[in-house]
Scaffold this active site. Structure first.
Site, PDB file in Angstrom:
ATOM      1  N   HIS A  20      -0.117  16.073   6.366  1.00  0.00           N
ATOM      2  CA  HIS A  20      -1.449  15.790   6.945  1.00  0.00           C
ATOM      3  C   HIS A  20      -2.183  17.095   7.213  1.00  0.00           C
ATOM      4  O   HIS A  20      -2.031  17.731   8.263  1.00  0.00           O
ATOM      5  CB  HIS A  20      -1.284  14.983   8.249  1.00  0.00           C
ATOM      6  N   HIS A  22      -6.224  18.825   6.183  1.00  0.00           N
ATOM      7  CA  HIS A  22      -7.524  18.630   5.522  1.00  0.00           C
ATOM      8  C   HIS A  22      -7.915  19.904   4.774  1.00  0.00           C
ATOM      9  O   HIS A  22      -7.935  20.985   5.370  1.00  0.00           O
ATOM     10  CB  HIS A  22      -8.604  18.299   6.552  1.00  0.00           C
ATOM     11  N   HIS A 218      -6.148   7.459   9.513  1.00  0.00           N
ATOM     12  CA  HIS A 218      -6.210   8.086  10.838  1.00  0.00           C
ATOM     13  C   HIS A 218      -6.378   6.950  11.850  1.00  0.00           C
ATOM     14  O   HIS A 218      -7.390   6.233  11.803  1.00  0.00           O
ATOM     15  CB  HIS A 218      -7.443   8.984  10.961  1.00  0.00           C
ATOM     16  N   GLU A 221      -5.281   8.125  17.154  1.00  0.00           N
ATOM     17  CA  GLU A 221      -5.382   9.546  17.533  1.00  0.00           C
ATOM     18  C   GLU A 221      -6.085   9.576  18.894  1.00  0.00           C
ATOM     19  O   GLU A 221      -5.526  10.039  19.875  1.00  0.00           O
ATOM     20  CB  GLU A 221      -6.182  10.318  16.477  1.00  0.00           C
ATOM     21  N   HIS A 242      -1.645  10.584  12.894  1.00  0.00           N
ATOM     22  CA  HIS A 242      -1.510  10.759  14.349  1.00  0.00           C
ATOM     23  C   HIS A 242      -0.768   9.564  14.956  1.00  0.00           C
ATOM     24  O   HIS A 242       0.429   9.632  15.145  1.00  0.00           O
ATOM     25  CB  HIS A 242      -2.865  10.992  15.025  1.00  0.00           C
ATOM     26  N   ASP A 300      -3.146  19.668  10.398  1.00  0.00           N
ATOM     27  CA  ASP A 300      -4.416  18.929  10.427  1.00  0.00           C
ATOM     28  C   ASP A 300      -5.592  19.819   9.963  1.00  0.00           C
ATOM     29  O   ASP A 300      -6.079  19.641   8.857  1.00  0.00           O
ATOM     30  CB  ASP A 300      -4.673  18.368  11.830  1.00  0.00           C
TER      31      ASP A 300
HETATM   32  N1  ADE Z   1     -11.133  15.054   9.952  1.00  0.00           N
HETATM   33  C1  ADE Z   1     -10.567  16.239  10.068  1.00  0.00           C
HETATM   34  N2  ADE Z   1      -9.680  16.273  11.071  1.00  0.00           N
HETATM   35  C2  ADE Z   1      -9.699  15.032  11.620  1.00  0.00           C
HETATM   36  C3  ADE Z   1      -9.020  14.437  12.685  1.00  0.00           C
HETATM   37  N3  ADE Z   1      -8.108  15.085  13.415  1.00  0.00           N
HETATM   38  N4  ADE Z   1      -9.294  13.142  12.989  1.00  0.00           N
HETATM   39  C4  ADE Z   1     -10.211  12.472  12.269  1.00  0.00           C
HETATM   40  N5  ADE Z   1     -10.868  12.995  11.239  1.00  0.00           N
HETATM   41  C5  ADE Z   1     -10.619  14.274  10.916  1.00  0.00           C
HETATM   42 ZN    ZN Z   2      -6.593  14.538  10.124  1.00  0.00          ZN
END
Ligand code: ADE
Ligand code: ZN
Length: 364
Positions: A20, A22, A218, A221, A242, A300
């Site tokens: 995970h 980005h 996601h 979270e 998450h 992340d």
């Molecule tokens: N985009 C990038 N990081 C994110 C996160 N932690 N939660 C939701 N969208 C995201």
């Molecule tokens: Zn994320």
């Protein structure tokens, strides 16, 4: 033998899997400055260090506040072919430096584009980059990076919560590029948005199920357990991004444990986005560890958290008492829950077992 509490438990210097992270949250600050200068765009800061000061969250914030950070620099990278390919290539180099042997990197093709999904030829300005081309550019950068740095990387394409109208084309891109490194679909963005009135995400995930596209979402979270329920029951997510708040619903948690659903845990991220406000010693991942759940440790968005995977492992080692044995177990779980085809997954598992001096029958 347990090494709990020994200095060794603070550092995990063995091969790792990251599931995970980005792409647009893992760009080098210097690259943003370089690209801005080349394109003649006024950069948000003069130096990489100053840019980091602008971007980095130094203390816990909110998810929406954190998501707003992307707006500071995304216009510099989006729609620029060299920049898109470069960030993908550098992503692989950075994973190699952190001891990652396999990563799944995610991004929204639409957020890196500067043209609509499938513009009519007369609507697309010369030089515009649409989401389809973004995926090809990222694929190329990742493939070149894999060759140069010996790390295996696959990608996950993100739908965005606030843009249900993009989701149909996201799943189409997953289908089109499934044999060129794209392994799954994700849903990212602000979880507090209620998208029930818009069927875009649901239809895209239905199509993903129909075509055998793997799925993560996601959820949980910052959103309540009901969002996790929706992710697994409606969107048929196989992994949860998450998922911390699942623990607030013991029945749901028990069900996900029984189904061996994978939790993509991001310790530093959870603290900085305000997803988890307590002490690291009581972080939800401590419960996951106790219950021998199926989970991974991930960064992340390392650009915005000024973090590395080693720092996340360091937090788990120092503040949560994680042992080398648990680090190995969670990496085996991560490989087993990767979205690789079965034969490649077996190879990855073998690579880890070998590196850890274990066999499949070594008990944890
Ligand atoms: N985009 C990038 N990081 C994110 C996160 N932690 N939660 C939701 N969208 C995201
Ligand atoms: Zn994320």
């Amino acid at each position: 033998m347990s090494d709990e509490g020994s200095p060794r438990s603070e550092v995990f210097d063995e091969p790792k899997v990251e599931l995970h992270v980005h792409l647009d949250g893992a760009i080098r600050a210097q690259t943003i400055i370089d690209v801005a200068k080349r394109r003649g765009i006024r950069p948000p800061a003069e130096t990489a260090e100053e840019l980091r000061q602008l971007l980095v969250l130094h203390e816990p914030f909110s998810l929406t506040g954190f998501l707003a950070k992307f707006a500071i620099y995304m216009h510099i990278i989006a729609g620029d072919r060299d920049a898109i390919q470069r960030i993908a290539y550098e992503f692989v180099e950075d994973r190699a430096r952190q001891g990652v042997i396999y990563a799944e990197v995610r991004y929204s093709p639409h957020l890196l584009a500067n043209a609509d999904v499938q513009p009519l030829p007369w609507d697309q300005a010369e030089g515009d980059v649409n989401p389809d081309e973004v995926v090809r550019l990222v694929n190329r950068g990742l493939r070149d990076g894999e060759r140069a740095f010996g790390v295996k990387v696959r990608s996950i394409l993100c739908c965005m919560r606030h843009m249900p109208s993009w989701s149909a084309s996201v799943v189409e891109l997953c289908k089109k590029y499934r044999h060129e490194g794209v392994v799954a679909i994700d849903l990212a963005g602000d979880e507090s948005l209620d998208c029930q009135a818009y069927p875009g995400h649901m239809l895209a995930y239905q199509e993903a199920v129909r075509c055998g596209i793997r799925r993560t979402v996601h959820a949980g979270e910052v959103g309540p357990p009901s969002v996790v329920k929706e992710a697994v029951d409606v969107l048929k997510a196989e992994r949860v991004g998450h998922g911390y708040r699942t623990l607030e619903d013991p029945e749901l948690y028990a069900r996900l444990l029984a189904q061996n659903v994978h939790f993509e845990v991001c310790p530093i991220s959870s603290r900085m986005t305000g997803a988890y406000a307590g002490d690291f010693g009581q972080h939800p991942v401590v419960t996951l560890r106790k219950d021998k759940a199926n989970y991974s440790l991930n960064t992340d968005d390392p650009l915005i958290f000024d973090s590395t995977l080693q720092l996340d492992y360091g937090v788990a080692g120092r503040h949560m008492g994680f042992t080398r044995q648990e680090f190995r177990r969670l990496n085996i779980c991560s490989a087993a829950s990767s979205f690789l085809p079965e034969t490649e997954k077996k190879e990855l598992l073998l690579q880890l077992y070998r590196a850890y001096g274990m066999t499949r029958s070594t008990p944890f």
